[in-house]
Design a protein around this motif. Structure first.
Motif, short mmCIF file in Angstrom:
data_model
loop_
_atom_site.label_atom_id
_atom_site.label_comp_id
_atom_site.label_asym_id
_atom_site.label_seq_id
_atom_site.Cartn_x
_atom_site.Cartn_y
_atom_site.Cartn_z
N LYS A 1 0.86 -1.19 0.00
CA LYS A 1 0.00 0.00 0.00
C LYS A 1 0.89 1.24 0.00
CE LYS A 1 -3.74 -2.31 2.52
NZ LYS A 1 -4.59 -2.30 3.74
N ILE A 2 1.35 1.62 -1.19
CA ILE A 2 2.18 2.81 -1.32
C ILE A 2 1.43 3.85 -2.13
CG2 ILE A 2 4.39 1.63 -1.10
CD1 ILE A 2 4.58 1.57 -4.14
N PRO A 3 1.73 5.13 -1.92
CA PRO A 3 1.02 6.17 -2.68
C PRO A 3 1.39 6.14 -4.15
CG PRO A 3 2.78 7.12 -1.35
CD PRO A 3 2.66 5.68 -0.94
N GLU A 4 0.60 6.81 -4.97
CA GLU A 4 0.90 6.94 -6.39
C GLU A 4 2.12 7.84 -6.58
OE1 GLU A 4 -0.61 5.51 -8.99
OE2 GLU A 4 -2.01 4.39 -7.70
N LEU A 5 2.83 7.63 -7.66
CA LEU A 5 3.95 8.48 -8.00
C LEU A 5 3.42 9.87 -8.35
CD1 LEU A 5 7.06 8.14 -8.38
CD2 LEU A 5 6.59 7.87 -10.83
N LEU B 1 5.48 -3.35 -6.96
CA LEU B 1 6.61 -2.59 -7.51
C LEU B 1 7.94 -3.28 -7.27
CD1 LEU B 1 7.12 1.25 -7.34
CD2 LEU B 1 9.00 -0.28 -6.78
N LEU B 2 8.16 -3.80 -6.07
CA LEU B 2 9.45 -4.41 -5.77
C LEU B 2 9.66 -5.68 -6.59
CD1 LEU B 2 11.82 -3.75 -3.89
CD2 LEU B 2 10.88 -5.37 -2.25
N PRO C 1 7.56 5.16 -3.85
CA PRO C 1 6.82 6.26 -3.22
C PRO C 1 6.57 6.00 -1.74
CG PRO C 1 5.86 5.71 -5.35
CD PRO C 1 6.88 4.65 -5.06
N GLY C 2 6.80 7.02 -0.95
CA GLY C 2 6.62 6.90 0.49
C GLY C 2 7.82 6.35 1.21
N ILE C 3 8.81 5.83 0.47
CA ILE C 3 10.00 5.24 1.09
C ILE C 3 11.27 5.95 0.61
CG2 ILE C 3 11.43 3.16 1.24
CD1 ILE C 3 8.80 1.57 1.29
#
Length: 555
Positions: free
Chosen positions: A352-356, A392-393, A480-482
Motif C-alpha cells: 500500500k504505497i502512494p501513487e507516483l 513494484l518491488l 513512493p513513500g520510502i
C-alpha cells in the motif's frame, strides 16, 4: 536483540581488532572460538588450526589425521564436541580427539554446521535449505529457506541464526525460531567462507569475525619467460572483523567502510586545437547519502564555484577562453567516508504505497537519454519482463532478472541504445543501465542513473594511489513513500541462467562512489551554448585517483 531499535556491533579496539592471517593456511572454510583461541579448518590441507588472533601464530591440532579432514567445511564447537561438514555427511568428534564420527548423511553436499543445545543446523546449497535436526534422535525437525544462492556457512548466537554466503558477499541475521531474515549486511571482501562470534574475556566486547578464501593474481618473476615475468595466481585466505549497524526506521544496515581520498581531474589536451570563449566546465561532486559522507572537498589546479542541480552539488570551472596551445589541469579532490549498505524491504512492505506524484512522473518516467522506449523490441521486453506482476518491488526484481537473461556483459567503445543492446544480446554496464531504465520507466517505476566510478576494492593497499580500470554506472529506483533504492547494473549477472545473487539489489559495497545522482556527470558550454559537435573526450584527458587512507571505526 530488539528489532524495534537500531542494532550495532562495534568491534574491540583494545588491540585485538586486526586482520588475522594464519601462517601456512591455504583456504579457511570454517571458524569457531575456544575461549580467546581461534580454531579454523583449512579445507585444502585438512589442517585443524589453532590461531593466536593477536599475532597469527598457528598450530596444527590434527597432526596425524590431516588427510581425513581434507574437504571439510564448516566448523562448530559446542561444549566439548567439534562438528564438521564433509561431502554429504555431518561429522562430530570430542575435543582433543580427531576420529570423525558420522551424525547424518544428506542427499546432497553439506556446507556448514552449527549446534545450539540439542539442535543441529546444517546448510545445504543444493537443497536450498537450512536443515534442522534433533541432536539426540538425529531426526530432521524442520527446515528454513536458505537466504542466498551460494554456499553458506552458519553460526548461532542466542535467538539468532547467522549465515555467510560466499556468492552473495553477504552475512544474514535470521530469527532462530522462524528462519525469517531480520537484516543482512555486505561483507567488505568477496567470498566469505565462515563466521563466528567472539566475546573478549577482558573487555566483554562481542566481535563477529568472518573468514574469506579465494585467489589473487600477482606478477611472478620467471627467468625462462620473455619478458621475465608472468601473471599467475596464489591462495588468499584471512579472517577479518565485521562491523554492522541496523537502522529499522531507515530500512538499511551499514557495514565496514573506509576513509577514501578521491580525485577527478581533467587535463586540457585537445585532439585538434580549438579557440572557444567564455567556457564553463561543470563536473559533478560526490553525493551525500545514508552510506556516504563527504568530509571535505577542494579544487585542483583551478578554483571552482559550487552550484546545486536537482539537489546535487556540481563544481563549475570558468575560463575566459581556451586558445590553441593553451593547457590546464583542473578538478576536485574530496575526503569521503564510504560504507557498504544493504536495504531490507520486502514486497509486503510496499503493498500500500502512494501513487507516483506528477513531478516524479514528468521527470523519471520519460525517455530523456536515448532510451528507445517507443521501439517495438523495447516495449515488448517491458511487457515480457514483468508479466502479470503488480507489486513494484517484484516488478523491479523481475526486470533485473529479465535483463540478466537477455544480456551478456561485454565492453564496447561506445554505448548503444537499449533496442540495439537487446537485439545484440551483449552490453556494457552503461547499456545494462539503459535497458533497465527503459523497461522500468515503461512499467511506471521511476529510475535515475548514479555512479561514475568504483574505487579498486583493495583495502590492504592503504595510502597507495589506485586508479580504476573503467568508469561505471548503476541506478536507483524510487518507491513512493520510502525513497530511492540502489541497484547495480550488471555485477550480479554472474551465471547464464540464474539464480542470480541479490547482493547489489538494494545494496552497494563500500567501493561504490556516488557522484551526481540523476544528473549529467560532466558538461561544458561556450558563451552559454552547449557545443554539440565537440566532445569532452576530444578536449581533455581525465585522471581518476582513489587512495584508501584507513578503515572506519566500528559503530
Amino acid at each position: 536483540m530488539n528489532p524495534v531499535n537500531s542494532v550495532s556491533l562495534s568491534n574491540d579496539t583494545s588491540g585485538r581488532r586486526r586482520t588475522i592471517r594464519p601462517i601456512g593456511a591455504a583456504a579457511i572454510a570454517g571458524i569457531t572460538f575456544l575461549g580467546d583461541r581461534l580454531l579454523a579448518i583449512d579445507t585444502v590441507k585438512g589442517h585443524l588450526l589453532q590461531i593466536d588472533p593477536t599475532n597469527d601464530n598457528t598450530t596444527i591440532l590434527n597432526t596425524l589425521q590431516a588427510a581425513d579432514f581434507v574437504d571439510v567445511t564448516g566448523l562448530c564447537l559446542w561444549e566439548d564436541t567439534l562438528w564438521f561438514a564433509q561431502g554429504d555427511t555431518v561429522y562430530f568428534c570430542p575435543k582433543g580427539e580427531f576420529q570423525l564420527k558420522s551424525f547424518v548423511t544428506l542427499p546432497y553436499q553439506a556446507d556448514g554446521v552449527a549446534v545450539w543445545e540439542s539442535t543441529v543446523y546444517v546448510t545445504c546449497q543444493k537443497a536450498g535449505y537450512i536443515l534442522i535436526y534433533d541432536r539426540n534422535t538425529r531426526r530432521q525437525i524442520t527446515k528454513f529457506y536458505a537466504p542466498g544462492v551460494g554456499i553458506e556457512n552458519i553460526t548461532i548466537r542466542g535467538e539468532e541464526i547467522w549465515v555467510s554466503d560466499i556468492t552473495e558477499q553477504t552475512v544474514y541475521c535470521l530469527d532462530r525460531a522462524t528462519g525469517a531474515i531480520k537484516f543482512s549486511v555486505l561483507t567488505p571482501f568477496e567470498r566469505p567462507t565462515g563466521l563466528a562470534f567472539h566475546t573478549n574475556s577482558e573487555t566483554n566486547v562481542s566481535t563477529l569475525y568472518i573468514a574469506y578464501a579465494g585467489e589473487e593474481a600477482y606478477i611472478r618473476d620467471n627467468p625462462n619467460a620473455d619478458p621475465s615475468h608472468e601473471l599467475t595466481y596464489r591462495d588468499r585466505t584471512f579472517i577479518h572483523p565485521l562491523d554492522f549497524h541496523f537502522n529499522p526506521q531507515g530500512r538499511f544496515a551499514l557495514s565496514n567502510g573506509y576513509l577514501i581520498e578521491a580525485s577527478y581531474v581533467e587535463e586540457i589536451a585537445p585532439l585538434e586545437e580549438v579557440d572557444i570563449k567564455q567556457v564553463e566546465w561543470r563536473i559533478a561532486l560526490p553525493s551525500e547519502s545514508d552510506r556516504q559522507k563527504v568530509r571535505s572537498i577542494e579544487s585542483v589546479g583551478v578554483p571552482f564555484i559550487t552550484e546545486e542541480v536537482s539537489g546535487q552539488k556540481v563544481a563549475v570551472f570558468k575560463f575566459d577562453s581556451l586558445k590553441p596551445g593553451e593547457r590546464h589541469i583542473f578538478g576536485w579532490k574530496a575526503l569521503i567516508e564510504v560504507r557498504s549498505i544493504k536495504y531490507r524491504l520486502t514486497p509486503k512492505d510496499i503493498e500500500k504505497i502512494p501513487e507516483l506524484d506528477k513531478e516524479m512522473t514528468l521527470r523519471y518516467l520519460v525517455d530523456d537519454d536515448d532510451l528507445a522506449m517507443d521501439t517495438p523490441i523495447v516495449t515488448r521486453a517491458a511487457r515480457e519482463a514483468i508479466g502479470t506482476e503488480t507489486n513494484l518491488l517484484r516488478k523491479m526484481y523481475n526486470i533485473r532478472n529479465y535483463v540478466y537473461d537477455q544480456l551478456s556483459y561485454g565492453i564496447k567503445p561506445h554505448i548503444d541504445s537499449p533496442d540495439i543492446a537487446l537485439e545484440r544480446g551483449v552490453g556494457s554496464c552503461g547499456e545494462y543501465v539503459g535497458v533497465l531504465l527503459a523497461l522500468s520507466r515503461l512499467n511506471g517505476i521511476a529510475c535515475r542513473t548514479i555512479g561514475r566510478y568504483k574505487c579498486p576494492p583493495l583495502p590492504e593497499q592503504k595510502n597507495v594511489p589506485l586508479q580504476p580500470d573503467f568508469n561505471h554506472v548503476w541506478l536507483e529506483f524510487y518507491v513512493p513513500g520510502i525513497g530511492w533504492l540502489p541497484m547495480e547494473s550488471n555485477p550480479d549477472d554472474v551465471s547464464d541462467t540464474g539464480p542470480y545473487p541479490s547482493r547489489f539489489f538494494m545494496g552497494l559495497a563500500w567501493y561504490h562512489i556516488e557522484i551526481g545522482k540523476g544528473i549529467t556527470f560532466e558538461t561544458f558550454t561556450s558563451s552559454g551554448v552547449k557545443l554539440e559537435d565537440i566532445s569532452i573526450g576530444d578536449l581533455a584527458i581525465n585522471h581518476i585517483r582513489f587512495t584508501i587512507l584507513e578503515e572506519l571505526p566500528g559503530f
